[in-house]
Motif scaffolding. Structure first.
Motif, PDB file in Angstrom:
ATOM      1  N   GLY A 162       0.815  -1.211   0.000  1.00 12.16           N
ATOM      2  CA  GLY A 162       0.000   0.000   0.000  1.00 12.16           C
ATOM      3  C   GLY A 162       0.847   1.259   0.000  1.00 12.16           C
ATOM      4  N   ARG A 165       2.281   1.791  -3.427  1.00 14.29           N
ATOM      5  CA  ARG A 165       1.219   2.258  -4.329  1.00 14.29           C
ATOM      6  C   ARG A 165       0.966   3.761  -4.145  1.00 14.29           C
ATOM      7  NH1 ARG A 165      -2.303  -0.831  -2.598  1.00 14.29           N
ATOM      8  NH2 ARG A 165      -3.464   0.609  -1.264  1.00 14.29           N
ATOM      9  N   ILE A 166       0.914   4.226  -2.895  1.00 11.50           N
ATOM     10  CA  ILE A 166       0.669   5.639  -2.609  1.00 11.50           C
ATOM     11  C   ILE A 166       1.805   6.505  -3.153  1.00 11.50           C
ATOM     12  CG2 ILE A 166       0.581   7.351  -0.750  1.00 11.50           C
ATOM     13  CD1 ILE A 166      -0.997   5.271   0.886  1.00 11.50           C
ATOM     14  N   TYR A 169       1.746   6.672  -6.936  1.00 12.36           N
ATOM     15  CA  TYR A 169       0.628   7.501  -7.390  1.00 12.36           C
ATOM     16  C   TYR A 169       0.967   8.985  -7.259  1.00 12.36           C
ATOM     17  CZ  TYR A 169      -4.002   9.643  -7.571  1.00 12.36           C
ATOM     18  OH  TYR A 169      -5.073  10.436  -7.887  1.00 12.36           O
ATOM     19  N   GLU A 196      -6.038  -1.383   5.618  1.00  9.28           N
ATOM     20  CA  GLU A 196      -7.208  -0.686   5.052  1.00  9.28           C
ATOM     21  C   GLU A 196      -7.166   0.822   5.291  1.00  9.28           C
ATOM     22  OE1 GLU A 196      -8.672  -2.866   8.849  1.00  9.28           O
ATOM     23  OE2 GLU A 196      -7.334  -3.242   7.120  1.00  9.28           O
ATOM     24  N   TYR A 197      -6.384   1.266   6.300  1.00 13.00           N
ATOM     25  CA  TYR A 197      -6.305   2.695   6.566  1.00 13.00           C
ATOM     26  C   TYR A 197      -5.625   3.437   5.420  1.00 13.00           C
ATOM     27  CZ  TYR A 197      -7.416   1.409  11.422  1.00 13.00           C
ATOM     28  OH  TYR A 197      -7.994   0.912  12.556  1.00 13.00           O
ATOM     29  N   LEU A 198      -4.810   2.725   4.643  1.00 15.05           N
ATOM     30  CA  LEU A 198      -4.102   3.366   3.529  1.00 15.05           C
ATOM     31  C   LEU A 198      -5.032   3.642   2.349  1.00 15.05           C
ATOM     32  CD1 LEU A 198      -0.722   1.368   3.500  1.00 15.05           C
ATOM     33  CD2 LEU A 198      -1.224   3.560   4.568  1.00 15.05           C
ATOM     34  N   GLU A 199      -6.258   3.129   2.413  1.00 18.77           N
ATOM     35  CA  GLU A 199      -7.231   3.401   1.356  1.00 18.77           C
ATOM     36  C   GLU A 199      -7.873   4.763   1.509  1.00 18.77           C
ATOM     37  OE1 GLU A 199      -7.456   1.354  -1.099  1.00 18.77           O
ATOM     38  OE2 GLU A 199      -6.166  -0.168  -0.157  1.00 18.77           O
ATOM     39  N   ASP A 200      -7.647   5.419   2.631  1.00 19.98           N
ATOM     40  CA  ASP A 200      -8.207   6.743   2.911  1.00 19.98           C
ATOM     41  C   ASP A 200      -7.705   7.733   1.864  1.00 19.98           C
ATOM     42  OD1 ASP A 200      -8.920   9.248   3.851  1.00 19.98           O
ATOM     43  OD2 ASP A 200      -8.638   8.695   5.951  1.00 19.98           O
ATOM     44  N   ASN A 201      -8.604   8.415   1.179  1.00 21.36           N
ATOM     45  CA  ASN A 201      -8.216   9.373   0.131  1.00 21.36           C
ATOM     46  C   ASN A 201      -7.390  10.527   0.666  1.00 21.36           C
ATOM     47  OD1 ASN A 201      -9.440   7.995  -1.982  1.00 21.36           O
ATOM     48  ND2 ASN A 201     -11.420   9.008  -1.668  1.00 21.36           N
TER      49      ASN A 201
END
Length: 203
Positions: A162, A165-166, A169, A196-201
């Motif tokens: 994650g 990926r960040i 991006y 899942e916290y890394l999915e935060d926009n």
């Protein structure tokens, strides 16, 4: 940087060998006086017969190609002095390991860069920090620093993916400082650390 010198000093104590470890940054050697810059560089490396490690911080600022006349004079003096030092190292006249840290290797003076290519080793740290296993270990260390439960092996693997990926991006280099800041932000917002916290926009 400071941590690098500390690790090297710890290793020298472990193996029982006295080594003079020091860092050289541009402020240590650059001066407006003609010829003095080279003298300061030579002095910063210490005696030739002393086992030593010299870490050049922001090495591109010391060993780069500049365009203005004032910096060109300094550059010529530094490059000439550095070549003398490297000749001494290469011929066994100076007992020193030279480490040059830089974010701009492409701006190095051609002669200096060639020396590191042919006689030394060039390590691209950006590829090292993109290694998922390296990032997993960094996540574990940072979790301990934040005084939270260390994520499971599966979660560390997912977190490292994650993080990569960040950064990809956002077009950022993966560095320990940025990763620590990211993890600290996630922990501050959520109290603990889960993939899942890394999915935060916002993150």
């Amino acid at each position: 940087k400071d941590e690098t010198a500390d690790v090297m000093e710890e290793e020298q104590r472990e193996f029982g060998m006295d080594i003079d470890v020091d860092q050289i940054n541009p402020n240590n050697v650059q001066t407006m006086w003609y010829g003095e810059t080279g003298n300061k560089m030579m002095q910063s490396f210490g005696p030739k017969d002393t086992a030593s490690i010299r870490i050049l911080e922001e090495a591109h600022a010391l060993l780069s190609v500049h365009e203005s006349f004032s910096t060109q004079v300094q550059e010529d003096t530094l490059v000439s002095t550095f070549n003398i030092i490297m000749d001494q190292v290469e011929h066994g006249e100076r007992n020193c390991m030279v480490v040059a840290l830089t974010r701009k290797g492409e701006s190095f003076h051609t002669d200096i860069y060639r020396r590191f290519q042919e006689k030394g080793k060039i390590i691209d740290m950006s590829t090292y920090w993109k290694d998922p296993k390296t990032l997993e270990e960094l996540v574990r260390i940072e979790a301990k620093q934040q005084d939270i439960a260390v994520p499971s092996a599966a979660d560390c693997e997912a977190l490292s993916k994650g993080i990569i990926r960040i950064f990809e991006y956002r077009g950022l280099d993966v560095t320990p400082a940025y990763v620590r800041k990211l993890v600290a932000s996630v922990v501050e917002e959520n109290v603990d650390l889960h993939p899942e916290y890394l999915e935060d926009n916002v993150i």
